[in-house]
Design an enzyme around this catalytic site. Sequence first.
Site, PDB file in Angstrom:
ATOM      1  N   GLU A 280       0.766  -1.258  -0.136  1.00 20.90           N
ATOM      2  CA  GLU A 280       0.075  -0.013  -0.025  1.00 20.90           C
ATOM      3  C   GLU A 280       0.863   1.211  -0.034  1.00 20.90           C
ATOM      4  O   GLU A 280       0.746   2.239  -0.756  1.00 20.90           O
ATOM      5  CB  GLU A 280      -0.988  -0.086   1.301  1.00 20.90           C
ATOM      6  CG  GLU A 280      -1.964   1.213   1.350  1.00 20.90           C
ATOM      7  CD  GLU A 280      -3.135   1.486   0.279  1.00 20.90           C
ATOM      8  OE1 GLU A 280      -2.551   2.310  -0.412  1.00 20.90           O
ATOM      9  OE2 GLU A 280      -3.808   0.449   0.474  1.00 20.90           O
ATOM     10  N   ASP A 284       1.063   4.032  -2.982  1.00 22.67           N
ATOM     11  CA  ASP A 284       0.872   5.431  -2.806  1.00 22.67           C
ATOM     12  C   ASP A 284       2.050   6.303  -3.161  1.00 22.67           C
ATOM     13  O   ASP A 284       1.692   7.414  -3.745  1.00 22.67           O
ATOM     14  CB  ASP A 284       0.485   5.812  -1.401  1.00 22.67           C
ATOM     15  CG  ASP A 284      -1.003   4.978  -1.165  1.00 22.67           C
ATOM     16  OD1 ASP A 284      -1.346   4.660  -1.716  1.00 22.67           O
ATOM     17  OD2 ASP A 284      -1.149   5.006   0.193  1.00 22.67           O
ATOM     18  N   SER A 484      -6.990   2.748  -3.804  1.00 23.78           N
ATOM     19  CA  SER A 484      -5.711   2.947  -3.361  1.00 23.78           C
ATOM     20  C   SER A 484      -4.948   3.800  -4.597  1.00 23.78           C
ATOM     21  O   SER A 484      -3.661   4.277  -4.260  1.00 23.78           O
ATOM     22  CB  SER A 484      -5.166   1.906  -2.702  1.00 23.78           C
ATOM     23  OG  SER A 484      -5.979   1.507  -1.433  1.00 23.78           O
ATOM     24  N   ASP A 530     -16.081  11.653 -19.090  1.00 24.78           N
ATOM     25  CA  ASP A 530     -17.444  11.097 -18.472  1.00 24.78           C
ATOM     26  C   ASP A 530     -17.564   9.353 -18.443  1.00 24.78           C
ATOM     27  O   ASP A 530     -17.456   8.849 -19.748  1.00 24.78           O
ATOM     28  CB  ASP A 530     -18.779  11.541 -19.282  1.00 24.78           C
ATOM     29  CG  ASP A 530     -19.915  11.314 -18.085  1.00 24.78           C
ATOM     30  OD1 ASP A 530     -19.888  10.747 -16.898  1.00 24.78           O
ATOM     31  OD2 ASP A 530     -21.119  11.598 -18.527  1.00 24.78           O
ATOM     32  N   VAL A 531     -17.569   8.713 -17.473  1.00 21.98           N
ATOM     33  CA  VAL A 531     -17.741   7.258 -17.436  1.00 21.98           C
ATOM     34  C   VAL A 531     -18.976   6.734 -17.455  1.00 21.98           C
ATOM     35  O   VAL A 531     -19.780   7.121 -16.271  1.00 21.98           O
ATOM     36  CB  VAL A 531     -16.866   6.712 -16.168  1.00 21.98           C
ATOM     37  CG1 VAL A 531     -16.995   5.202 -16.414  1.00 21.98           C
ATOM     38  CG2 VAL A 531     -15.412   7.244 -16.365  1.00 21.98           C
ATOM     39  N   ASP A 556     -22.339  10.363 -10.998  1.00 25.39           N
ATOM     40  CA  ASP A 556     -22.981   9.068 -10.559  1.00 25.39           C
ATOM     41  C   ASP A 556     -22.267   8.710  -9.320  1.00 25.39           C
ATOM     42  O   ASP A 556     -21.060   8.950  -9.030  1.00 25.39           O
ATOM     43  CB  ASP A 556     -23.062   8.033 -11.643  1.00 25.39           C
ATOM     44  CG  ASP A 556     -21.616   7.602 -12.190  1.00 25.39           C
ATOM     45  OD1 ASP A 556     -20.798   6.983 -11.340  1.00 25.39           O
ATOM     46  OD2 ASP A 556     -21.404   7.878 -13.436  1.00 25.39           O
TER      47      ASP A 556
END
Length: 575
Positions: A280, A284, A484, A530-531, A556
């Site tokens: 993680e 990052d 993440s 836009d998805v 959305d």
Amino acid sequence: MGLLDCRCLLLALLRLLALLRLDAAAAAFGWAPEPDQLFQIPEGWSCLGRVAASEALSLTFALRQQNVGRLEELVQRVSSPDSPEYGRFLSLAEVQALVAPSPQTLNAVRKWLEAHGIWDCTDVGTKDFLQCLVPAGTAEQLLPGAQFQRYVNGERSVVRSPFAYTLAEELAEHLDFVGGLHRFPAERKAVSRAWTAGKALLSTFHLGVTPAVIRQRYNLTNKDVGSSHNNSQACAQFLEQYFHQADLAEFMGLFGKSFPHHLRVDQVVGHQGWGKAGLEASLDVEYIMSSGANISTWVFSNGGRHESQEPFLQWLLVLSNMSALPWVHTVSYGDDEDSLSRAYMERVNVEFMKAAARGMSILFASGDSGAGCRSVHGGKHTFRPSFPASSPYVTTVGGTSFQHPFLVSAEVTDSISGGGFSNVFPMPKYQTTAVKRFLSTTSKLPPSSYYNKTGRAYPDLAALSDNYWVVSNRIPMPWVSGTSASTPVVGGIIALINDRRLQRGQPPLGFLNPALYRLQEKGNSTALYDVTTGCHYSCLDETVQGQGFCAAPSWDPVTGWGTPNYPKLLSALLG
């Protein structure tokens, strides 16, 4: 049945009785916390009985702040591009002067603690938190009803009270909550979904997402890197996650040859462990520094498991003690709303407001559980929102995948992308129009009993979250996935836009959401891709059959407004 099992059963029965007598205790002492999920002992933890009265506990006392309403109004003014005060951020000293507890509160809490012999306390710059070392016996006197037990889970050991505490009536008006009593350490789920997918992934293997893929998809040229001397960005790490500088150098050697970049994190705030790097933490750091390339980067390392602390609180206390901070912060961690007390969440929300007033952009991952799922009364289900993703004062980032896995192509919903509606925070004004449009026009809404349509809706935007390359412990690793990944990518892009603003003498973006929703609602649709395809998952029941919300035109609750188109987003936010 052994002695340990009998003791645990007895404690469980006592805890039930404690909840039943909570109302009576509140009447006698003035105030008690709500009897919620905090008093449940997670699976895997065993109780060993009462701790010695002399054992030191670390408790956090959240002192009642002043002028929270004024702070909220101020954040709206400095964050809204339509306001004449846009970008006129406060210093730490000015925030302190605004929200610091009253002298009466400071005196009352100090005298209360000192009367019980508690002197070992530290405060923060804004004077609204006290962290104290308190013997367990004294803590039980301070907080009637609390009884501290030791719990173990493998090699881990914590001290907690399975019973509710109460406060004397004269203290209730001065304290929001006392942290470090009830909550057990959170278990961090694996970052990568690939490790559990096994052989199924081999049939869909592709080369994976790298900084070059990110830059190609979001239209970042090799010259789109930072150059301002007064700009910086940061990510925060929790739950024993550490990065290694050597991993970052190797990652940039493999994937960063085509653009200027830094090879080292400039500043680590907190403890930097020297054990194995965490996947993680590696993810990052490597992706905020490759999307926000050539920008000074900090890591806030909160390496412990918060065994004496509420989640995120230690990090926020550090921010409240530093007058000079990076402008952008990304965090890839979260908790279920229903596992936290309302008092804690509302207080953390105020901490985010304080950061916004100072000009910081704080981005949180939306989570990797889709809409989530929780069993409620009668075996029914509801969706399960995540916090701090559901805070109205952070920018929340969802996840997408490539429509054609082998190509840098249009994006669709990543089914794990967290999103939904808060059960705690009402819908903020900046998103009312966008969310109402979604609710009134989409044809695939789940039943209304599954979510709170008047709550803060999230995420706000998204980025690729599927199949990343990461270097961890000097090993290049493919197929790492989750929000993440998308969150530091967006954080780096926001830091790049700040860089250009600072070069032009403009203030940084600060709390991003009012500007983000405004520019999209005014027709700047090309600033974000836009998805509109795909759904995320939720409860596996007969009613929704594992489906949560679905992507739709405009905003959305799966991918927000969509994914960054850097040059268009830069142009819109420079204006």
